[in-house]
Design a protein around this motif. Structure first.
Motif, PDB file in Angstrom:
ATOM      1  N   ILE A  52     -14.259  28.913  79.947  1.00  0.00           N
ATOM      2  CA  ILE A  52     -14.313  30.906  79.871  1.00  0.00           C
ATOM      3  C   ILE A  52     -15.146  30.672  78.536  1.00  0.00           C
ATOM      4  CG2 ILE A  52     -12.140  31.926  80.333  1.00  0.00           C
ATOM      5  CD1 ILE A  52     -12.856  30.997  82.736  1.00  0.00           C
ATOM      6  N   PHE A  53     -15.850  32.312  78.628  1.00  0.00           N
ATOM      7  CA  PHE A  53     -16.339  32.774  77.612  1.00  0.00           C
ATOM      8  C   PHE A  53     -15.627  34.768  77.382  1.00  0.00           C
ATOM      9  CE2 PHE A  53     -19.001  30.492  79.517  1.00  0.00           C
ATOM     10  CZ  PHE A  53     -19.485  29.161  78.312  1.00  0.00           C
ATOM     11  N   GLU A  54     -15.047  34.519  76.339  1.00  0.00           N
ATOM     12  CA  GLU A  54     -14.466  35.560  76.328  1.00  0.00           C
ATOM     13  C   GLU A  54     -15.678  36.582  75.298  1.00  0.00           C
ATOM     14  OE1 GLU A  54     -10.818  34.576  73.940  1.00  0.00           O
ATOM     15  OE2 GLU A  54      -9.908  33.899  76.092  1.00  0.00           O
ATOM     16  N   SER A  55     -15.261  38.466  75.329  1.00  0.00           N
ATOM     17  CA  SER A  55     -15.712  38.943  74.918  1.00  0.00           C
ATOM     18  C   SER A  55     -15.101  39.428  73.722  1.00  0.00           C
ATOM     19  CB  SER A  55     -15.744  40.365  75.726  1.00  0.00           C
ATOM     20  OG  SER A  55     -16.357  41.276  74.914  1.00  0.00           O
TER      21      SER A  55
ATOM     22  N   TYR B  43     -13.541  42.781  83.076  1.00  0.00           N
ATOM     23  CA  TYR B  43     -13.232  41.131  82.803  1.00  0.00           C
ATOM     24  C   TYR B  43     -12.590  41.218  81.679  1.00  0.00           C
ATOM     25  CZ  TYR B  43     -15.738  40.875  86.989  1.00  0.00           C
ATOM     26  OH  TYR B  43     -16.306  40.840  88.540  1.00  0.00           O
ATOM     27  N   GLU B  44     -11.402  40.417  81.451  1.00  0.00           N
ATOM     28  CA  GLU B  44     -11.308  40.837  79.645  1.00  0.00           C
ATOM     29  C   GLU B  44     -11.981  38.970  79.019  1.00  0.00           C
ATOM     30  OE1 GLU B  44      -6.670  39.959  79.920  1.00  0.00           O
ATOM     31  OE2 GLU B  44      -6.824  42.426  80.213  1.00  0.00           O
ATOM     32  N   GLU B  45     -11.152  38.224  80.827  1.00  0.00           N
ATOM     33  CA  GLU B  45     -12.781  36.691  80.413  1.00  0.00           C
ATOM     34  C   GLU B  45     -13.885  36.710  81.268  1.00  0.00           C
ATOM     35  OE1 GLU B  45     -10.030  34.041  82.004  1.00  0.00           O
ATOM     36  OE2 GLU B  45      -8.597  34.360  79.597  1.00  0.00           O
ATOM     37  N   TYR B  46     -15.338  35.982  80.977  1.00  0.00           N
ATOM     38  CA  TYR B  46     -15.997  36.536  81.887  1.00  0.00           C
ATOM     39  C   TYR B  46     -17.229  35.539  81.838  1.00  0.00           C
ATOM     40  CZ  TYR B  46     -18.903  39.896  83.975  1.00  0.00           C
ATOM     41  OH  TYR B  46     -20.214  40.433  84.803  1.00  0.00           O
ATOM     42  N   PRO B  47     -16.709  34.156  82.311  1.00  0.00           N
ATOM     43  CA  PRO B  47     -17.984  33.066  82.650  1.00  0.00           C
ATOM     44  C   PRO B  47     -19.064  33.720  82.971  1.00  0.00           C
ATOM     45  CG  PRO B  47     -15.862  33.240  83.542  1.00  0.00           C
ATOM     46  CD  PRO B  47     -15.916  34.023  83.851  1.00  0.00           C
ATOM     47  N   TYR B  48     -20.480  33.155  82.243  1.00  0.00           N
ATOM     48  CA  TYR B  48     -21.634  33.962  82.314  1.00  0.00           C
ATOM     49  C   TYR B  48     -22.282  32.632  82.083  1.00  0.00           C
ATOM     50  CZ  TYR B  48     -22.137  34.401  77.373  1.00  0.00           C
ATOM     51  OH  TYR B  48     -22.819  33.796  76.245  1.00  0.00           O
ATOM     52  N   LEU B  49     -23.256  32.613  82.813  1.00  0.00           N
ATOM     53  CA  LEU B  49     -24.707  31.669  82.068  1.00  0.00           C
ATOM     54  C   LEU B  49     -25.965  32.364  82.488  1.00  0.00           C
ATOM     55  CD1 LEU B  49     -24.192  29.468  85.382  1.00  0.00           C
ATOM     56  CD2 LEU B  49     -23.626  28.988  82.759  1.00  0.00           C
ATOM     57  N   VAL B  50     -26.744  31.768  81.408  1.00  0.00           N
ATOM     58  CA  VAL B  50     -27.625  32.670  80.651  1.00  0.00           C
ATOM     59  C   VAL B  50     -29.016  31.796  81.532  1.00  0.00           C
ATOM     60  CG1 VAL B  50     -29.832  32.771  78.584  1.00  0.00           C
ATOM     61  CG2 VAL B  50     -27.218  33.088  78.346  1.00  0.00           C
ATOM     62  N   TYR B  51     -29.914  32.125  81.918  1.00  0.00           N
ATOM     63  CA  TYR B  51     -31.187  31.569  82.760  1.00  0.00           C
ATOM     64  C   TYR B  51     -32.333  31.410  82.086  1.00  0.00           C
ATOM     65  CZ  TYR B  51     -34.481  29.558  86.364  1.00  0.00           C
ATOM     66  OH  TYR B  51     -35.653  28.268  87.094  1.00  0.00           O
TER      67      TYR B  51
END
Length: 509
Positions: A2-5, A14-22
């Motif tokens: 989990i990645f938080e803002s 979203y309070e918690e925002y899972p993301y990926l960088v490609y």
């Protein structure tokens, strides 16, 4: 994960925002490596500017893979898998060029991500699906430009290559018998006698490819200095001799635009162009043999020999020779009877022995294909009955073992990563060494976590078990083509010269 803002107010839904960088580069050249760092830096700037916490673990990369080949891109496949499992909510790309260079693939990736609630951001084009809504035109337009780019590059490269050929330069691998001098072909006087001898045996003595390969190897083993070994292997093979006979390069002729690459089912494949598209350059470089010799070799009336049709082999790619590791292939033969009829049979043979005889491998005891198939079927059916209850557990055992090994390796690396801080504090390593080693550990941990994610998917486990069960059921249909069933159940089969056979199954621990 989990990645938080970082933002104190609600900037995203979203309070918690899972993301990926490609990120992706198509080659491993220095400028492309720099491009990869540039992609990550641009994406990081966007992430932090939009009040998300930057995480190195969020980076997934496809290095040295062209954007026109979706199926070969492991990182992109991982993103699609995570989106389908609802594990991510956003993917950030530097540009649509990095996403894909094929318009169909770009649209397919976007639809898959949006269909699973994943926000798509391409920074250079200013595209953000969160704000664009159903407006597809902007994305489609930039995808079209991205798809056109490699085609434009291809045309430019082709023009440059054609210009080099017109100047007498050689493009492509240097053929056996030649060397490159100032980008032009010159005769390699050490290898050229071998080429001339091959054509002499073939044209004047009417000797076939296999016998020529055997003669060449005999001369090499006897220490004949006028006969050279092939460049990549120690001994000559049938296919090597055949390619030399059929190659017009040895007559001083260069054929340009003979082959092209096309995309088939997500992968590139080389095919031969129609002859009317070939561009032929006569006297392009010094010839080792005359044009008359080459034409004579390639205009033989080989039609008088009956075309040999390769027999259907349900065990293709599954049989291995115990001595050399080459594939066991199916050969066929026949014997004529006095009444004009003939008896035909098929048998197993080591492909290396077929190509080069005893110089490559040993001759196996003849095993008739029908008898071999019947024996394998009996063994598999017996195996299926003995594991009918427990083979699901066997499959799970293999999977659990792999997962346990991945978790163990991750734990070891995480412990090493934690110890780095102590080593740095105690001044046992420099700051630069600390940063370098930490990046190395974190990159490997991230890679192992991705493998763990894919290995842990219950859906894949169910598919494996279902396909194995169906394969065993299919074996009862003995009159059908069982190649797929064999391939599903069998990893490979080792065949020994004395006829002994060892089975290795796909589901065994």
């Amino acid at each position: 994960m989990i990645f938080e803002s970082n933002a104190s107010d609600k900037i995203t839904p979203y309070e918690e925002y899972p993301y990926l960088v490609y990120g992706r580069v198509s080659t491993e050249k220095d400028e492309q490596v720099s491009s990869l760092e540039n992609q990550i830096d641009i994406c990081r700037n966007w992430i932090e500017k939009n009040h998300f916490e930057w995480k190195e673990q969020a980076i997934v990369l496809d290095e040295g893979i062209t954007g026109t080949l979706l199926l070969d891109r492991a990182a992109m496949q991982l993103i699609l898998q995570k989106s389908k499992k609802r594990e991510i909510k956003m993917v950030v790309f530097k540009s649509i060029h990095r996403l894909a260079r094929d318009m169909k693939d770009s649209l397919e990736i976007r639809e898959t991500l949006l269909g699973h609630g994943v926000r798509v951001v391409t920074i250079e084009e200013g595209y953000d699906s969160l704000y664009e809504g159903k407006n597809d035109m902007k994305f489609e337009m930039f995808s079209m430009f991205a798809a056109q780019y490699p085609k434009t590059i291809s045309v430019s490269v082709s023009s440059a290559m054609a210009s080099k050929v017109r100047r007498g330069e050689h493009i492509g691998p240097i053929p056996f018998g030649y060397k490159s001098v100032d980008k032009k072909l010159q005769i390699n006087e050490k290898e050229a006698p071998t080429i001339r001898q091959i054509f002499k045996w073939y044209n004047q003595d009417n000797i076939g490819f296999k016998t020529i390969a055997r003669y060449l190897n005999d001369e090499i083993l006897a220490g004949n200095a006028s006969i050279s070994k092939p460049r990549k292997k120690q001994l000559w093979q049938i296919t090597s001799v055949q390619r030399i006979i059929q190659n017009p390069t040895y007559a001083g002729i260069f054929v340009y635009n003979r082959y092209t690459k096309v995309k088939i089912e997500g992968r590139k494949k080389q095919i031969q162009n129609p002859q009317e598209k070939w561009i032929i350059y006569e006297d392009h470089h010094p010839a080792i043999i005359s044009k008359e010799e080459w034409k004579k070799a390639n205009n033989k009336n080989i039609r008088k020999f009956k075309t040999r049709i390769t027999p259907w082999n349900e065990f293709r790619s599954l049989l291995r020779c115990s001595e050399c590791g080459s594939n066991m292939i199916i050969m066929q033969s026949y014997k004529k009877k006095k009444d004009g009829s003939r008896t035909e049979w098929k048998y197993l043979k080591c492909s290396a022995f077929r190509r080069g005889g005893y110089q490559y491998c040993v001759n196996h005891t003849p095993i008739l294909y029908e008898n071999f198939r019947e024996f394998v079927l009996a063994e598999l059916i017996k195996k299926g009955e003995s594991i009918a209850v427990k083979f699901e557990n066997n499959t799970e055992k293999v999977r659990e073992k792999k997962i346990a090994e991945l978790k163990k390796r991750i734990a070891i690396l995480q412990e090493k990563n934690h110890r780095l801080i102590d080593l740095h504090i105690e001044q046992l390593i420099t700051k630069e060494e600390f940063i370098e080693k930490r990046s190395e550990y974190e990159a490997e941990i991230n890679h192992l976590k991705n493998d763990l994610f894919l290995s842990s998917q219950e859906k894949q486990k169910e598919m494996d078990i279902k396909s194995i069960r169906q394969a065993f059921e299919k074996l009862n249909e003995k009159d059908q083509d069982l190649h797929h069933a064999f391939k599903t159940v069998i990893d490979y089969i080792v065949v020994h010269p004395d006829g002994q056979i060892d089975f290795y199954y796909r589901f065994d621990d």
